[in-house]
Write an enzyme that holds these catalytic residues in place. Structure first.
Site, short mmCIF file in Angstrom:
data_model
loop_
_atom_site.label_atom_id
_atom_site.label_comp_id
_atom_site.label_asym_id
_atom_site.label_seq_id
_atom_site.Cartn_x
_atom_site.Cartn_y
_atom_site.Cartn_z
N THR A 1 0.81 -1.21 0.00
CA THR A 1 0.00 0.00 0.00
C THR A 1 0.85 1.27 0.00
O THR A 1 0.48 2.27 -0.62
CB THR A 1 -0.90 0.00 1.26
OG1 THR A 1 -1.70 -1.17 1.23
CG2 THR A 1 -1.77 1.22 1.33
N GLN B 1 -0.40 -19.84 20.37
CA GLN B 1 -1.35 -18.99 19.64
C GLN B 1 -1.48 -17.63 20.31
O GLN B 1 -2.01 -16.69 19.73
CB GLN B 1 -2.72 -19.68 19.57
CG GLN B 1 -2.69 -20.94 18.73
CD GLN B 1 -4.01 -21.68 18.70
OE1 GLN B 1 -5.06 -21.14 19.06
NE2 GLN B 1 -3.97 -22.93 18.28
#
Ligand code: ASP
Length: 338
Positions: free
Chosen positions: A12, A270
């Protein structure tokens, strides 16, 4: 005056709206026209744009090899490198480069933005300006970093955690190396020491490496489908909490058999913060027994890319790979929370 190379890979940050309002990459050779303030930084700027600029979702190990090659080729002529990269996989690329550029003695700073350079409220200009200022500054940062929204993170510790805020990155297990407020504040105790050896660029990556995120209801057949892949050499297992996984004997035995056949399995959590502690709960005792390696507090991005680099560098020496996986090579391990 320092020589800084800006390497534009895509994402971007290097985009602007065309006449029809669609986003497209701008001519990167004109970067100082878009960001004239870059000229006010005391350094000599050069740039290198990848021929094919990519959305970072298309990053592959081959891309990292090309990127490390650009740095290797320009290493002696430049004092620092700023890499413009899409935010989606920037943490993977920064981690990979941190292991590929062994004995790095110059700053390699990744940055990107949430809004394109041409957008009114863009964060691209300030991210780019400060990344260049840090790379060209007096304080030597001999490591791969990510600079984003006023913070400089160790590259192999950072994680993209939001797709909508300007503050897209965090690093819960390691404090920022620097913060840009009114002044630039450096956390000097955290910076890696300058290495005594010459740069060694590790360009052999093992790509037969995978990632499994454990989830409630994970079945044997699902697991076996992955473990049955003939050429699989390494696996990152994303477990719960402090490294816990189901105790189901089938699950454990499939994994154990794969390890016995030579698969290197690394346990990471996680959770974004904290560390794997195999053996703390009953649900990780078995993992210890079958030879799963604790990835301690490494990020998934770090564990995966470290495994690719080490298996690529030492293909016939699993003992060494396992030992190095448990060792901090460039600051990727060891809790330094906020
Ligand atoms: N999809 C884009 C990329 O990672 C998002 C960004 O640059 O922020 O290339």
């Amino acid at each position: 005056m320092k020589n800084i190379l800006i390497i534009y890979t895509g994402g971007t940050i290097g985009m602007q709206h065309d006449a029809k309002g669609a986003l497209k990459p701008f001519d990167f050779g004109k970067v100082t026209e878009y960001v004239p303030d870059l000229k006010r930084i005391r350094c000599r700027l050069q740039h290198h744009a990848f021929r094919q600029q990519i959305d970072s979702s298309n990053v592959t190990p081959a891309f990292w090899i090309e990127l490390a090659g650009v740095i290797q080729k320009n290493y002696t002529r430049h004092d620092g490198f700023v890499i413009l990269h899409g935010t989606d996989t920037m943490a993977y690329s920064a981690s990979a480069l941190s292991f590929m550029l062994e004995h790095l003695s110059k700053p390699v700073i990744f940055t990107g933005s949430q809004l394109p350079m041409g957008a009114l409220r863009t964060d691209a200009k300030r991210n780019l300006i400060t990344a260049v200022e840090i790379a060209a500054g007096d304080i030597l940062i001999p490591e791969v970093c990510i600079y984003f929204n006023s913070k400089l993170y160790r590259g192999n510790r950072a994680e993209k955690y939001t797709s909508s805020d300007f503050d897209a990155y965090h690093s819960l297990n390691c404090m920022p190396l620097a913060e840009a407020g009114v002044d630039l504040y450096f956390n000097r105790d955290l910076l890696l020491p300058k290495p005594g050896k010459k740069l060694k660029v590790n360009l052999r990556l093992e790509t037969q490496v995978g990632l499994i995120r454990i989830f409630p209801g994970i079945t044997d057949s699902w697991m076996n489908g992955i473990l049955a892949q003939e050429h699989l050499k390494g696996l990152v297992l994303e477990t719960y909490g402090s490294g816990n996984a189901p105790t189901d004997p089938h699950f454990i035995s499939s994994l154990g058999k794969a390890i016995q056949k030579g698969l290197v399995v690394i346990n990471v959590s996680q959770c974004s913060g904290g560390s794997v502690e195999q053996g703390r709960y009953e649900t990780s005792v078995q993992l210890n027994k079958i030879g799963v390696i604790s990835g301690k507090d490494m990020t998934t991005e770090s564990a995966l890319t470290k495994l690719m680099v080490l298996l690529g560098e030492y293909p016939g020496d699993l003992k060494k790979v396992k030992k190095l996986m448990m060792t901090s090579l460039c600051g990727e391990m060891g809790l330094q929370p906020h």
